[in-house]
Structures are given as structure tokens and as C-alpha cells.
Design a protein around this motif. Structure first.
Motif, mmCIF file in Angstrom:
data_model
loop_
_atom_site.group_PDB
_atom_site.id
_atom_site.type_symbol
_atom_site.label_atom_id
_atom_site.label_comp_id
_atom_site.label_asym_id
_atom_site.label_seq_id
_atom_site.Cartn_x
_atom_site.Cartn_y
_atom_site.Cartn_z
ATOM 1 N N MET A 75 0.849 -1.201 0.000
ATOM 2 C CA MET A 75 0.000 0.000 0.000
ATOM 3 C C MET A 75 0.886 1.252 0.000
ATOM 4 S SD MET A 75 -2.956 1.024 2.715
ATOM 5 C CE MET A 75 -3.517 -0.668 2.949
ATOM 6 N N VAL A 76 0.448 2.262 -0.765
ATOM 7 C CA VAL A 76 1.209 3.516 -0.775
ATOM 8 C C VAL A 76 1.089 4.163 0.602
ATOM 9 C CG1 VAL A 76 1.518 5.722 -1.995
ATOM 10 C CG2 VAL A 76 0.304 3.821 -3.104
ATOM 11 N N ARG A 77 2.216 4.643 1.123
ATOM 12 C CA ARG A 77 2.178 5.289 2.431
ATOM 13 C C ARG A 77 1.827 6.765 2.265
ATOM 14 N NH1 ARG A 77 6.407 4.154 7.245
ATOM 15 N NH2 ARG A 77 5.290 5.547 8.622
ATOM 16 N N HIS A 78 0.787 7.166 2.957
ATOM 17 C CA HIS A 78 0.322 8.548 2.823
ATOM 18 C C HIS A 78 0.953 9.442 3.862
ATOM 19 C CE1 HIS A 78 -3.011 8.025 -0.084
ATOM 20 N NE2 HIS A 78 -2.785 6.778 0.251
ATOM 21 N N HIS A 79 1.061 10.695 3.497
ATOM 22 C CA HIS A 79 1.512 11.672 4.473
ATOM 23 C C HIS A 79 0.314 12.552 4.797
ATOM 24 C CE1 HIS A 79 4.030 14.398 6.623
ATOM 25 N NE2 HIS A 79 3.506 15.402 5.936
ATOM 26 N N LEU A 80 -0.083 12.585 6.058
ATOM 27 C CA LEU A 80 -1.242 13.394 6.430
ATOM 28 C C LEU A 80 -0.847 14.870 6.472
ATOM 29 C CD1 LEU A 80 -2.734 11.199 9.277
ATOM 30 C CD2 LEU A 80 -3.682 11.557 6.997
ATOM 31 N N SER A 81 -1.664 15.694 5.877
ATOM 32 C CA SER A 81 -1.317 17.112 5.819
ATOM 33 C C SER A 81 -1.474 17.766 7.188
ATOM 34 C CB SER A 81 -2.212 17.832 4.813
ATOM 35 O OG SER A 81 -3.416 18.209 5.451
ATOM 36 N N GLU A 82 -0.843 18.915 7.340
ATOM 37 C CA GLU A 82 -0.978 19.655 8.595
ATOM 38 C C GLU A 82 -2.017 20.761 8.465
ATOM 39 O OE1 GLU A 82 2.909 20.732 9.989
ATOM 40 O OE2 GLU A 82 3.408 18.647 10.387
ATOM 41 N N ASP A 83 -2.811 20.690 7.413
ATOM 42 C CA ASP A 83 -3.865 21.677 7.194
ATOM 43 C C ASP A 83 -4.817 21.688 8.396
ATOM 44 O OD1 ASP A 83 -5.962 23.202 6.401
ATOM 45 O OD2 ASP A 83 -6.612 21.887 4.771
ATOM 46 N N PRO A 84 -4.917 22.817 9.105
ATOM 47 C CA PRO A 84 -5.783 22.846 10.290
ATOM 48 C C PRO A 84 -7.268 22.729 9.951
ATOM 49 C CG PRO A 84 -4.876 25.039 9.839
ATOM 50 C CD PRO A 84 -4.216 24.093 8.884
ATOM 51 N N ASN A 85 -7.603 22.873 8.676
ATOM 52 C CA ASN A 85 -9.019 22.815 8.273
ATOM 53 C C ASN A 85 -9.379 21.533 7.537
ATOM 54 O OD1 ASN A 85 -9.902 25.329 9.259
ATOM 55 N ND2 ASN A 85 -8.735 26.322 7.606
ATOM 56 N N TRP A 86 -8.563 20.497 7.707
ATOM 57 C CA TRP A 86 -8.761 19.280 6.917
ATOM 58 C C TRP A 86 -10.172 18.707 7.084
ATOM 59 C CZ3 TRP A 86 -10.425 14.852 9.112
ATOM 60 C CH2 TRP A 86 -10.288 14.745 10.503
#
Ligand code: NOJ
Length: 549
Positions: A1-12
Motif C-alpha cells: 500500500m502507498v504510504r500517505h503523508h497526512l497534511s498539517e492543514d488545520p481545516n482538513w
């Protein structure tokens, strides 16, 4: 599985798709018939295939299950039947790697009667600090034999239960707005306030991204004596003013402002969603940017499949959320309500409670109609600005299981209402993963609630990769939504047909739903997805189509 990077967007979370897992009924990894944490980890691939932004886990904490886990004995642990904290950490890591964030359920209004604080309170004197963490009072009447007030419990009848002193004599009473096994905390007590901040940090430190807040509107009560009377519970026709004796008191917001400061200690800031059964105008206050961020909007869950009701609810809620700086949420099903596939398949206005008591025998549910409407309604909410909360199993088109034998009913509502209300087990039946085998692949043992044979054709393996299945519709719709969604703007388009609702989003994305049963004209545009079969230029009844112009 591709490893995702979770964004630091405070409004996700403002336009997220969040999937509710009821852990005991999702997937069992050890054959005891009860779903568990490792079961969830084993299905991260499945969750990723749904194109979700987050999952919310209903309580998995140590609990005697007097109320499906909403009676929490220890807020900072995992029920040993469901796993360990190590299992939990592994699950969070696997979900994060798959690009899926995690919400956990916080139950701050009440604990379990097995919580160490409540046990300590029972063993302590009236007026002692241990009793001050809960709401203990002397009874009325000559011998304290009457409850301190007339307040009812949500699970009926009285919200007060009398204790027995260590020497066997009758003692004080304690308050519980739900089952007697769920004593209410005293939120005027700083120790209680502090302990929940510790719990929020405990889970945030473990990587939890957000919280679902149980009965968020009930924490603060007017405990001044003599107690004010409270004969009616939730009355949506009677907007609360913030001064009700039990619900939606203005001071409750001080609690959430403090919680928000904890959320801000993390990157991205943690967020929460309030379960607050109050009218829309007051509900949005819980979602303010310096409080929880979001509040469940249950208006569609309560509404019939009706174009004018949907239009009014959508218009009002988007506007109200915007006024307070939040985005709306959309919910059609959860672990407390009859599944929307079944609700939309019953004749309008039918008394669901009566139908459940008949064990489903007296009346045929029109499953085909219910499913078509459920799919149309789901596609409509997925096209709206805001966050959608989806409940496990709705992506399979599961229906309410009405014929759970009376002697297997688990919901406390059944006993507390003297067998007049069967409660909520029918939407909590374990998921079918395979069309064959013990408990349809949920467990190698017997599922803790009986699954109907019709679950075979709705199983994940029966629907995966099958064109036109509910599961593939959800997968595609959620994927397209992610690609198409941009701003939070939307605009109604006049249809001239009172049964048809049509709106547009940015970049030419449009959604059109026919709530009637007769065919309507399909507006021009490139068809992206349809919730049902349709002929060229036609929008059939009970159908949503997404277009691009
Ligand atoms: C709301 C939860 O959704 C429900 O399942 C529970 O019984 C009550 N709160 C009490 O915690």
C-alpha cells in the motif's frame, strides 16, 4: 500500500468524509464474536478503498456494556476484550499510513458505575469529596424514599437511583440521565474538568486527530435547590434559551473553550464534533472555531425523504454554520437510529417503534425503494459543502434487523421501558464480510448479535467489483467527491419541479435529485455518476445524478 503523508492543514475536517465504526460489530480478529481493534487494523485496506478522510470509533474502552460501551469504566484504556493500547497504537499507525485520520468517542456526561471514582463515591460519606465528583442528593419524603426531583432518564423512568449504605440501610440518591449504570458527573467540580483535559491529551498524544463528544449539551446542570422541574426532554419546537435546568446551558460552552485550548497544543490542532440534541440555531454554537469545530446536524436523519424538507434543512444549516464560522455536517444513519435504507422503505409516518416490536412480521418493508432513496440521499449529501458522517454498513445497503429475538436484545432501552421499546440493536448487527462462512466472515465464532441470512448477498465480497452495487457506488462517489470538491460555495438551481432539487458547486459540478416517483427531465451536462439506472435525458424517481457542465 502507498504510504500517505497526512497534511498539517488545520481545516482538513471542514469537508471531510468520516466513517463511523461501531467496534464491537465491525470485525472480530480472535473468534469471540465481538469485534475488536485488531479486526479494524485488518480491514484498513477496505477502509482505504472507500476513499475516506477519517474514521470515528464508538467507545472501545473498558465497559460492562450496560449501554453498548457508552458506560465507560476507564477513559484511558482499551477494553481487554477488544485489545490493548499497543493494538490501538498499531491501528492508528496503519490508518494514518493509509491516509485516514482517527476520531475517538469522549463520553463526558457520565461514566460507568464501575469507574473507580464512582466505586469510591459509593464507599464514601455523603458530602465527601468523592461524592462531589458525581451528583448525590438526599431523597425527599419523610425517610428520603422519594427521588430528589421529577427529572426523567432518557432510558426511562426516573433519572435518580437510590444507593444502599455499607450497613445495608437505604442511602442517598444519584443522578443518571441515562441508565443507572451511567452516573452523571458533576461538571461544577474542577477535578472532573481537569481529568477530561488529561483524557483529551492522552489520546491526542497517541495520535488521535479528533473527538466525538457524547451528549455534549448536557454537562452543565442547574443544581440549585429546590430543583427546578423538567417534565419534557427534547422539544425542538421550543428553542432553549440557555437557561434550561438540564440541557444546553450557556455555561457548557466554557468547557469547550477550555478543550479547544488543548486542541491547539497539537499540530494540526485537534478537532471535535458535538452530539448536541438542540435546535440548529443553538447547535451551531458548539461548532464555533474556538470550541469544538463541528456539531452533528441530525435534521436530515430525522426528516422524511421529501424535497422541500431537504431543501429547507440544507439551506438553513449551511447558512447557520457559516454565521458561526464552521461548516455543516450531514448524517443519515448512526448507531442510535433505524438504518436509512429501512426508514425510506417504510410507508411515510409509520411508527418505527411499533414496527420493531412486531419483529418485522406485520409489514413488508419496500427494500428496493428504501435502497434507491438511501443511495440518492447519500449521493446528495456527498455533493454538499461540509462534512459527511457515514455509518458502517450503509455502504453495503444494510437494513435494520427487526427480528432479533427478544431474549437476545442487548439495548438497555428494552428492559428499562418494560419491553415496550426494542431499542437500537437492529442497526448494530455485525457486518457481513463474506457471503459464506460463520457469521459471514465477521468472526470465526458466533456474532454477538444474530445476522439475518439476507446479509449474504450484501456481503463485502458479493459487492466488491460488481458494477451497480451499493459498495461500488460509495467508493466511486467518495473518490469523485474528493477530486471535485473545492470551495464551500454552492448554489440552488431552479428546476420548476417541486420534487427535484438541483444545485451546483465550483468548477461546474452539479447534483440533481428526484425525490418523486415519476421520471423528470435530466438537465444537460456530462453525467459523472448516477445512483440508479437511467435512460438518456431522464432523471428517474428516487435517483441522484452528478453532472459536469
Ligand atoms: C448518545 C449515544 O450515541 C448513545 O448510543 C448513548 O446511549 C447515549 N449517548 C448515552 O451515552
Amino acid at each position: 500500500m502507498v504510504r500517505h503523508h497526512l497534511s498539517e492543514d488545520p481545516n482538513w475536517w471542514r469537508q471531510a468524509a468520516i466513517y463511523q465504526i461501531y467496534p464491537r460489530s465491525f470485525k472480530d480478529s480472535d473468534g469471540d464474536g465481538l469485534g475488536d481493534i485488531r479486526g479494524i487494523t485488518s480491514e484498513v485496506g477496505y477502509l482505504a478503498s472507500l476513499n475516506l478522510d477519517a474514521v470515528w470509533l464508538s467507545p472501545f474502552y473498558p465497559s460492562a456494556l450496560a449501554d453498548g460501551g457508552y458506560d465507560v469504566a476507564d477513559y484511558r484504556n482499551v477494553d481487554p476484550r477488544l485489545g490493548t493500547l499497543v493494538d490501538f497504537d498499531e491501528m492508528v499507525a496503519a490508518l494514518h499510513d493509509a491516509g485516514i485520520r482517527v476520531f475517538v468517542d469522549i463520553v463526558p456526561n457520565h461514566s460507568s458505575n464501575l469507574h473507580v471514582w464512582f466505586q469510591e463515591a459509593l464507599a464514601s460519606e455523603p458530602g465527601s469529596p468523592a461524592r462531589e465528583r458525581y451528583i448525590f442528593r438526599d431523597g425527599r419524603g419523610d425517610n428520603g424514599e422519594l427521588p430528589p426531583s421529577d427529572w426523567p432518564s432518557h432510558f426511562a423512568p426516573s433519572a435518580w437511583t437510590r444507593t444502599t449504605n455499607p450497613d445495608g440501610t437505604p442511602g442517598q440518591w444519584y443522578l443518571h440521565l441515562f441508565a443507572p449504570e451511567q452516573p452523571d458527573f458533576n461538571w461544577d467540580n474542577p477535578e472532573v474538568q481537569e481529568d477530561f483535559l488529561t483524557t483529551l491529551r492522552f489520546w491526542s498524544d497517541r495520535g488521535v486527530d479528533g473527538f466525538r463528544v457524547d451528549v455534549a449539551h448536557a454537562l452543565k446542570k442547574d443544581l440549585g435547590e429546590p430543583f427546578r422541574s423538567k417534565p419534557v426532554f427534547i422539544d425542538f419546537d421550543n428553542p432553549l434559551s440557555g437557561d434550561d435546568v438540564l440541557f444546553d446551558r450557556n455555561e457548557v460552552h466554557d468547557i469547550y473553550r477550555k478543550w479547544h485550548q488543548v486542541f491547539e497544543e497539537y499540530t494540526p490542532p485537534r478537532v471535535a464534533v458535538a452530539e448536541a440534541w438542540v435546535r440548529a440555531e443553538r447547535r451551531v454554537l458548539y461548532a464555533r472555531p474556538d470550541e469544538l469545530g463541528q456539531a452533528f446536524n441530525f435534521d436530515l436523519l430525522l426528516a422524511d425523504f421529501d424535497a422541500s424538507a431537504f431543501k429547507r434543512i440544507i439551506t438553513d444549516n449551511i447558512a447557520l454554520a457559516k454565521t458561526e464560522g464552521s461548516s455543516s455536517t450531514w448524517v443519515l444513519s448512526n448507531h442510535d437510529r433505524v438504518r436509512h435504507t429501512t426508514k425510506y422503505g417504510l410507508p411515510a409516518g409509520y411508527d418505527l417503534r411499533e414496527w420493531l416490536l412486531s419483529n418485522g412480521l406485520k409489514l413488508d418493508v419496500d427494500y428496493k425503494q428504501g435502497l434507491a432513496r438511501a443511495q440518492a440521499a447519500t449521493m446528495m449529501i456527498l455533493a454538499l459543502p461540509g462534512s459527511c458522517y457515514l455509518y458502517q454498513g450503509e455502504e453495503l445497503g444494510l437494513f435494520e434487523v427487526a427480528n432479533i429475538p427478544f431474549n437476545q436484545v442487548q439495548d438497555p432501552i428494552w428492559e428499562r421501558n418494560h419491553h415496550t421499546d426494542k431499542g437500537r440493536d437492529g442497526c448494530r448487527v455485525p457486518l457481513p464480510w463474506s457471503s459464506q462462512g460463520t457469521s459471514f466472515g465477521f468472526s470465526t465464532g458466533q456474532a454477538h448479535l444474530p445476522q439475518p441470512s439476507a446479509f449474504a448477498r450484501l456481503a463485502v465480497d458479493a459487492q466488491s467489483g460488481r458494477d451497480g452495487s451499493t459498495l461500488e457506488l460509495y467508493r466511486t462517489a467518495l473518490k469523485l467527491r474528493r477530486e471535485l470538491q473545492s470551495t464551500e460555495d454552492y448554489e440552488w438551481i431552479e428546476t420548476g419541479n417541486p420534487s427535484v432539487l438541483h444545485f451546483s458547486r465550483a468548477n461546474g459540478w452539479q447534483s440533481v435529485t428526484n425525490f418523486g416517483s415519476a421520471n423528470a427531465a435530466l438537465p444537460p451536462g456530462q453525467i459523472l455518476l448516477s445512483s440508479g439506472q437511467h435512460d438518456s435525458g431522464v432523471l428517474p424517481g428516487n435517483t441522484t445524478i452528478w453532472l459536469k457542465r
